[in-house]
Write a protein that holds these residues in place. Sequence first.
Motif, PDB file in Angstrom:
ATOM      1  N   PRO A   1      48.226   0.703  35.852  1.00 31.33           N
ATOM      2  CA  PRO A   1      47.099  -0.065  36.201  1.00 31.33           C
ATOM      3  C   PRO A   1      46.640   0.058  37.475  1.00 31.33           C
ATOM      4  O   PRO A   1      45.589   0.054  37.956  1.00 31.33           O
ATOM      5  CB  PRO A   1      47.452  -1.273  35.490  1.00 31.33           C
ATOM      6  CG  PRO A   1      48.549  -1.230  34.551  1.00 31.33           C
ATOM      7  CD  PRO A   1      49.343  -0.120  35.252  1.00 31.33           C
ATOM      8  N   PHE A   2      47.591  -0.165  38.398  1.00 27.56           N
ATOM      9  CA  PHE A   2      47.456  -0.109  39.935  1.00 27.56           C
ATOM     10  C   PHE A   2      46.754   1.120  40.416  1.00 27.56           C
ATOM     11  O   PHE A   2      45.739   1.231  41.270  1.00 27.56           O
ATOM     12  CB  PHE A   2      48.347  -0.428  40.747  1.00 27.56           C
ATOM     13  CG  PHE A   2      48.802  -1.911  40.359  1.00 27.56           C
ATOM     14  CD1 PHE A   2      48.254  -3.186  40.954  1.00 27.56           C
ATOM     15  CD2 PHE A   2      50.308  -2.160  39.873  1.00 27.56           C
ATOM     16  CE1 PHE A   2      48.751  -4.298  40.596  1.00 27.56           C
ATOM     17  CE2 PHE A   2      50.673  -3.584  39.402  1.00 27.56           C
ATOM     18  CZ  PHE A   2      49.844  -4.556  39.990  1.00 27.56           C
ATOM     19  N   ILE A   3      47.338   2.140  39.707  1.00 27.29           N
ATOM     20  CA  ILE A   3      47.064   3.426  40.188  1.00 27.29           C
ATOM     21  C   ILE A   3      45.120   3.948  39.597  1.00 27.29           C
ATOM     22  O   ILE A   3      44.474   4.232  40.358  1.00 27.29           O
ATOM     23  CB  ILE A   3      47.644   4.756  39.686  1.00 27.29           C
ATOM     24  CG1 ILE A   3      48.960   4.815  40.390  1.00 27.29           C
ATOM     25  CG2 ILE A   3      46.978   5.999  39.900  1.00 27.29           C
ATOM     26  CD1 ILE A   3      50.110   5.536  39.802  1.00 27.29           C
ATOM     27  N   VAL A   4      45.115   3.193  38.503  1.00 30.76           N
ATOM     28  CA  VAL A   4      43.638   3.408  37.865  1.00 30.76           C
ATOM     29  C   VAL A   4      42.847   2.590  38.665  1.00 30.76           C
ATOM     30  O   VAL A   4      41.642   3.122  38.972  1.00 30.76           O
ATOM     31  CB  VAL A   4      43.651   2.861  36.168  1.00 30.76           C
ATOM     32  CG1 VAL A   4      42.378   2.776  35.660  1.00 30.76           C
ATOM     33  CG2 VAL A   4      44.544   3.928  35.393  1.00 30.76           C
ATOM     34  N   ILE A   5      43.177   1.427  39.073  1.00 31.23           N
ATOM     35  CA  ILE A   5      42.243   0.545  39.768  1.00 31.23           C
ATOM     36  C   ILE A   5      41.826   1.058  41.043  1.00 31.23           C
ATOM     37  O   ILE A   5      40.762   1.116  41.372  1.00 31.23           O
ATOM     38  CB  ILE A   5      42.691  -0.966  39.644  1.00 31.23           C
ATOM     39  CG1 ILE A   5      42.712  -1.678  38.542  1.00 31.23           C
ATOM     40  CG2 ILE A   5      41.925  -1.719  41.002  1.00 31.23           C
ATOM     41  CD1 ILE A   5      43.388  -2.941  38.456  1.00 31.23           C
ATOM     42  N   PHE A   6      42.947   1.760  41.718  1.00 32.31           N
ATOM     43  CA  PHE A   6      42.769   2.141  42.885  1.00 32.31           C
ATOM     44  C   PHE A   6      41.864   3.396  42.985  1.00 32.31           C
ATOM     45  O   PHE A   6      41.263   3.615  43.971  1.00 32.31           O
ATOM     46  CB  PHE A   6      44.062   2.559  43.617  1.00 32.31           C
ATOM     47  CG  PHE A   6      44.224   3.115  44.888  1.00 32.31           C
ATOM     48  CD1 PHE A   6      43.881   2.511  46.081  1.00 32.31           C
ATOM     49  CD2 PHE A   6      44.342   4.623  44.968  1.00 32.31           C
ATOM     50  CE1 PHE A   6      43.744   3.443  47.499  1.00 32.31           C
ATOM     51  CE2 PHE A   6      44.259   5.267  46.203  1.00 32.31           C
ATOM     52  CZ  PHE A   6      44.109   4.607  47.357  1.00 32.31           C
ATOM     53  N   SER A   7      42.136   4.285  41.979  1.00 29.92           N
ATOM     54  CA  SER A   7      41.511   5.534  41.805  1.00 29.92           C
ATOM     55  C   SER A   7      39.746   5.178  41.558  1.00 29.92           C
ATOM     56  O   SER A   7      38.884   5.764  42.203  1.00 29.92           O
ATOM     57  CB  SER A   7      41.878   6.398  40.785  1.00 29.92           C
ATOM     58  OG  SER A   7      43.269   6.811  40.939  1.00 29.92           O
ATOM     59  N   LEU A   8      39.604   3.989  40.837  1.00 31.91           N
ATOM     60  CA  LEU A   8      38.229   3.792  40.505  1.00 31.91           C
ATOM     61  C   LEU A   8      37.520   3.047  41.582  1.00 31.91           C
ATOM     62  O   LEU A   8      36.423   3.446  41.988  1.00 31.91           O
ATOM     63  CB  LEU A   8      38.144   2.775  39.484  1.00 31.91           C
ATOM     64  CG  LEU A   8      38.421   3.223  37.871  1.00 31.91           C
ATOM     65  CD1 LEU A   8      38.478   1.911  36.968  1.00 31.91           C
ATOM     66  CD2 LEU A   8      37.265   4.095  37.607  1.00 31.91           C
ATOM     67  N   ALA A   9      38.434   2.462  42.439  1.00 36.01           N
ATOM     68  CA  ALA A   9      37.814   1.845  43.660  1.00 36.01           C
ATOM     69  C   ALA A   9      37.459   2.927  44.929  1.00 36.01           C
ATOM     70  O   ALA A   9      36.386   2.892  45.478  1.00 36.01           O
ATOM     71  CB  ALA A   9      38.490   0.804  44.227  1.00 36.01           C
ATOM     72  N   LEU A  10      38.403   3.719  44.870  1.00 36.28           N
ATOM     73  CA  LEU A  10      38.202   5.029  45.800  1.00 36.28           C
ATOM     74  C   LEU A  10      37.114   5.804  45.452  1.00 36.28           C
ATOM     75  O   LEU A  10      36.231   6.369  46.186  1.00 36.28           O
ATOM     76  CB  LEU A  10      39.463   5.800  46.071  1.00 36.28           C
ATOM     77  CG  LEU A  10      39.436   6.929  46.960  1.00 36.28           C
ATOM     78  CD1 LEU A  10      39.430   6.280  48.188  1.00 36.28           C
ATOM     79  CD2 LEU A  10      40.720   7.663  46.696  1.00 36.28           C
TER      80      LEU A  10
END
Length: 194
Positions: free
Chosen positions: A4-13
């Motif tokens: 979930p953190f990777i997904v959120i980080f990817s979306l934000a980036l």
Amino acid sequence: MIAPFIVIFSLALSYIVVTQLGAQKERYSSDKILQTAKIQRDYIHEISIKSEGSSYSLGEMDNGVFDYILKMPAAINVTLFRPYLWETRNPIMLLSALESSVVLYYTFILFRKRKFKNTLDLLSKDVNLQFFLLFGLLFSFMVGITSFNFGSLVRYKIQGYPFYIAAILLLYTLQPDENGKSFKFKHFFTKRSR
């Protein structure tokens, strides 16, 4: 746990990159990207017609995102399965048509041999397979909706093609094991000794 953190980080980036690109180049801003794609698509199509090249059309797409969503199946079809053999005009295009025909054949074989429910079960249990199929289809959509020339299409689809082909081959070869909780590879060329 970290997914979930990777997904959120990817979306934000991704959001930051898109907004920064839009700020630097106005034609790539989020509100002008569809217009830029239309201008590019129309230009390539017009040049192909003038030079008697190999172009294709998906019809008019002027009403925004909804038109693009409606054209998604046609754009994916163009990228993965066209040019058809009867659309070829030269030997190079014939090679591309043969390649697309092989991919179409194996796609039909997959859907004929595997039940829809089994395919969905396999997709729900394998994250890598989900990524391969999703990336392959989304990339095919983006290429098909913007190129409008078979010569360009063949070059642009190279990045997404292996993902779709890997997904199709994995969907065909992975079989449920005895307890139904995981999947194993089906053996094609050799029989296992017991």
